[in-house]
Design an enzyme around this catalytic site. Structure first.
Site, mmCIF file in Angstrom:
data_model
loop_
_atom_site.group_PDB
_atom_site.id
_atom_site.type_symbol
_atom_site.label_atom_id
_atom_site.label_comp_id
_atom_site.label_asym_id
_atom_site.label_seq_id
_atom_site.Cartn_x
_atom_site.Cartn_y
_atom_site.Cartn_z
ATOM 1 N N CYS A 48 36.430 48.921 9.526
ATOM 2 C CA CYS A 48 37.901 48.935 9.428
ATOM 3 C C CYS A 48 38.383 48.712 7.998
ATOM 4 O O CYS A 48 39.518 49.032 7.665
ATOM 5 C CB CYS A 48 38.501 47.879 10.339
ATOM 6 S SG CYS A 48 37.959 48.025 12.036
ATOM 7 N N HIS A 75 45.477 45.668 8.163
ATOM 8 C CA HIS A 75 44.740 46.456 9.160
ATOM 9 C C HIS A 75 45.368 46.216 10.530
ATOM 10 O O HIS A 75 45.650 45.073 10.906
ATOM 11 C CB HIS A 75 43.272 46.018 9.151
ATOM 12 C CG HIS A 75 42.488 46.543 10.299
ATOM 13 N ND1 HIS A 75 42.583 47.850 10.726
ATOM 14 C CD2 HIS A 75 41.601 45.924 11.130
ATOM 15 C CE1 HIS A 75 41.778 48.013 11.766
ATOM 16 N NE2 HIS A 75 41.176 46.877 12.032
ATOM 17 N N ASN A 87 44.217 50.473 17.505
ATOM 18 C CA ASN A 87 43.431 50.117 16.316
ATOM 19 C C ASN A 87 42.537 51.295 15.960
ATOM 20 O O ASN A 87 41.568 51.581 16.657
ATOM 21 C CB ASN A 87 42.613 48.854 16.635
ATOM 22 C CG ASN A 87 41.662 48.453 15.523
ATOM 23 O OD1 ASN A 87 41.343 49.242 14.640
ATOM 24 N ND2 ASN A 87 41.181 47.223 15.582
HETATM 25 O O1 UT7 Z 1 39.296 46.108 13.977
HETATM 26 C C1 UT7 Z 1 38.293 45.217 13.658
HETATM 27 C C2 UT7 Z 1 38.763 43.823 13.717
HETATM 28 N N1 UT7 Z 1 39.083 43.498 15.081
HETATM 29 C C3 UT7 Z 1 39.889 42.503 15.364
HETATM 30 O O2 UT7 Z 1 40.409 41.880 14.468
HETATM 31 C C4 UT7 Z 1 40.105 42.160 16.813
HETATM 32 C C5 UT7 Z 1 40.229 40.672 16.967
HETATM 33 N N2 UT7 Z 1 40.317 40.207 18.347
HETATM 34 C C6 UT7 Z 1 41.337 40.475 19.166
HETATM 35 O O3 UT7 Z 1 42.211 41.246 18.863
HETATM 36 C C7 UT7 Z 1 41.398 39.698 20.460
HETATM 37 O O4 UT7 Z 1 40.327 38.769 20.492
HETATM 38 C C8 UT7 Z 1 41.368 40.546 21.755
HETATM 39 C C9 UT7 Z 1 42.695 41.304 21.891
HETATM 40 C C10 UT7 Z 1 40.207 41.520 21.697
HETATM 41 C C11 UT7 Z 1 41.210 39.672 22.973
HETATM 42 O O5 UT7 Z 1 42.261 38.744 23.029
HETATM 43 P P1 UT7 Z 1 41.958 37.173 23.160
HETATM 44 O O6 UT7 Z 1 43.250 36.529 23.258
HETATM 45 O O7 UT7 Z 1 41.079 36.769 22.024
HETATM 46 O O8 UT7 Z 1 41.176 37.114 24.523
HETATM 47 P P2 UT7 Z 1 39.883 36.263 24.911
HETATM 48 O O9 UT7 Z 1 38.681 37.117 24.716
HETATM 49 O O10 UT7 Z 1 39.921 34.914 24.255
HETATM 50 O O11 UT7 Z 1 40.117 36.032 26.446
HETATM 51 C C12 UT7 Z 1 41.255 35.294 26.939
HETATM 52 C C13 UT7 Z 1 41.350 35.488 28.427
HETATM 53 C C14 UT7 Z 1 40.055 35.222 29.184
HETATM 54 O O12 UT7 Z 1 40.401 34.702 30.472
HETATM 55 P P3 UT7 Z 1 40.325 33.118 30.784
HETATM 56 O O13 UT7 Z 1 38.906 32.738 30.483
HETATM 57 O O14 UT7 Z 1 41.308 32.491 29.822
HETATM 58 O O15 UT7 Z 1 40.720 33.034 32.198
HETATM 59 C C15 UT7 Z 1 39.460 36.604 29.368
HETATM 60 O O16 UT7 Z 1 38.640 36.695 30.497
HETATM 61 O O17 UT7 Z 1 41.714 36.860 28.711
HETATM 62 C C16 UT7 Z 1 40.710 37.455 29.558
HETATM 63 N N3 UT7 Z 1 40.525 38.827 29.141
HETATM 64 C C17 UT7 Z 1 41.211 39.841 29.654
HETATM 65 N N4 UT7 Z 1 42.172 39.893 30.583
HETATM 66 C C18 UT7 Z 1 42.695 41.104 30.872
HETATM 67 C C19 UT7 Z 1 39.666 39.297 28.192
HETATM 68 N N5 UT7 Z 1 39.813 40.623 28.081
HETATM 69 C C20 UT7 Z 1 40.764 40.993 28.967
HETATM 70 C C21 UT7 Z 1 41.356 42.221 29.302
HETATM 71 N N6 UT7 Z 1 42.323 42.230 30.248
HETATM 72 N N7 UT7 Z 1 41.007 43.367 28.717
#
Ligand code: UT7
Length: 331
Positions: free
Chosen positions: A120, A256, A287
């Site tokens: 990226c 980004h 993205n």
């Molecule tokens: O381009 C290169 C650089 N990339 C980035 O900078 C991306 C950085 N990361 C992110 O943008 C975020 O981490 C994501 C958008 C990918 C994920 O968001 P998050 O707030 O970090 O989610 P998480 O992985 O911490 O999960 C939070 C909750 C979990 O549930 P519990 O354990 O709190 O009940 C996950 O199981 O959200 C749940 N979850 C989802 N729910 C619905 C994880 N993925 C999903 C999903 N849909 N797709």
């Protein structure tokens, strides 16, 4: 015996910009079919409302050529005047030859042409190379392209990435100018987090396992999020400092387009004043990795939100982990 070299230093600037958005608009309702998710969760956690996926004929080369033609026209130069084509991508599906030589040929150019792999952050790496090439006199005009067809290497059933990644291309012409229009790059890598965003398997392991499935991207989202939101704000501030400006001098902020919440966290941490326009292209593009910064910047210009002469901060970060940032004057 001395080797003769021109030691004159010139000024470099961005002279033109172009974009190509992949045609297919894919709403959240479509991507949640393969993952246990919802439109509301995706919008809240990433800011993405819809994203762009390429049609079969919209290859990495086709999208790049579209963005490049627009950038050439914007800069008022012909493809034949370009001395070097730098293409930042991780989704050109041939190990070799590069996408850059095919793109140059399609444009009618025989310039030096090569791809770079910095995920990226690739476009901002390319801008740094281009700026230094122009300053040193290695090239008069450099075409820098960030392009991805991430839909080819994203699994529709991977909950952590299926809703994020997208396809498109952005391009810039970097060339000589009367005054400096590109500041010093601040860049680096953190290989300790090599596994944070990566292809699932080495191609040789895929073949050895007799798999018919393509490897795809996986990401430790929360870890990357924390790194990006905190470490990158510091890099952004250092970049302004290296260019001798403060947030008050800034007109446009183009991070980004990884996640709207990362953008917001960076803006808060940098204490960006109200007058600074912040790129939020992710809402309707998703993205697009190496393409995200040039797509977002070009769109701000097209929408009249960034004007010629404005001072913009570009910062990008991604797999590796890698990062690169610079201040530019909007063409
Ligand atoms: O381009 C290169 C650089 N990339 C980035 O900078 C991306 C950085 N990361 C992110 O943008 C975020 O981490 C994501 C958008 C990918 C994920 O968001 P998050 O707030 O970090 O989610 P998480 O992985 O911490 O999960 C939070 C909750 C979990 O549930 P519990 O354990 O709190 O009940 C996950 O199981 O959200 C749940 N979850 C989802 N729910 C619905 C994880 N993925 C999903 C999903 N849909 N797709």
């Amino acid at each position: 015996m001395t080797i003769s070299v021109d030691t004159t230093t010139r000024h470099s600037a961005v002279l033109g910009l172009g974009l190509y958005r992949a045609s297919r608009v894919v709403p959240n309702s479509e991507v949640i079919e393969g993952i246990d998710s919802s439109d509301e969760w995706i919008q809240q956690r990433s800011g993405i409302i819809e994203r762009r996926f390429a049609l079969p004929e919209e290859t990495v080369v086709v999208m790049s050529v579209g963005a490049a033609r627009e950038a050439l026209a914007d800069a008022g130069i012909e493809a034949g005047q370009v001395d070097c084509v730098i293409v930042a991508t991780v989704s050109h599906m041939l190990q070799t030859p590069s996408a850059a030589t095919a793109i140059a040929h399609e444009l009618g150019s025989t310039a030096a042409a090569f791809d770079i792999s910095a995920a990226c952050a690739g476009f901002c790496h390319g801008m740094a190379l281009a700026s230094d090439m122009v300053r040193a006199g290695t090239a008069k005009y450099v075409l820098v392209i960030g392009v991805e067809r991430l839909s080819d290497i994203t699994s529709a059933s991977d909950r952590g990435t299926a809703f994020i990644f997208s396809d498109g291309a952005g391009a810039a012409i970097v060339g000589e100018s009367d005054e400096q229009g590109i500041g010093p790059v601040v860049w680096g890598s953190d290989g300790e987090q090599y596994d944070a965003i990566r292809q699932t398997e080495d191609w040789r392991d895929v073949v050895a396992a007799g798999s018919t499935e393509m490897p795809h991207l996986v990401m430790k989202g929360a870890e990357v999020f924390r790194w990006a939101a905190f470490a990158m704000a510091k890099v952004a501030m250092e970049t302004l400092d290296r260019s001798g400006i403060t947030v008050d001098d800034l007109d446009v902020f183009v991070p980004h387009q990884a996640n709207m919440r990362i953008t917001d966290a960076m803006a808060r941490s940098m204490k960006l004043p109200e007058h600074v326009t912040i790129a939020r292209d992710i809402a309707h593009q998703g993205n697009s990795s190496a393409a995200s910064v040039p797509l977002a910047l070009r769109q701000l210009v097209l929408d009249g939100e960034a004007k010629s002469g404005d001072i913009a901060l570009l910062i990008a970060f991604g797999a590796g982990l890698t990062y690169a940032a610079q201040v530019i004057r909007v063409p």
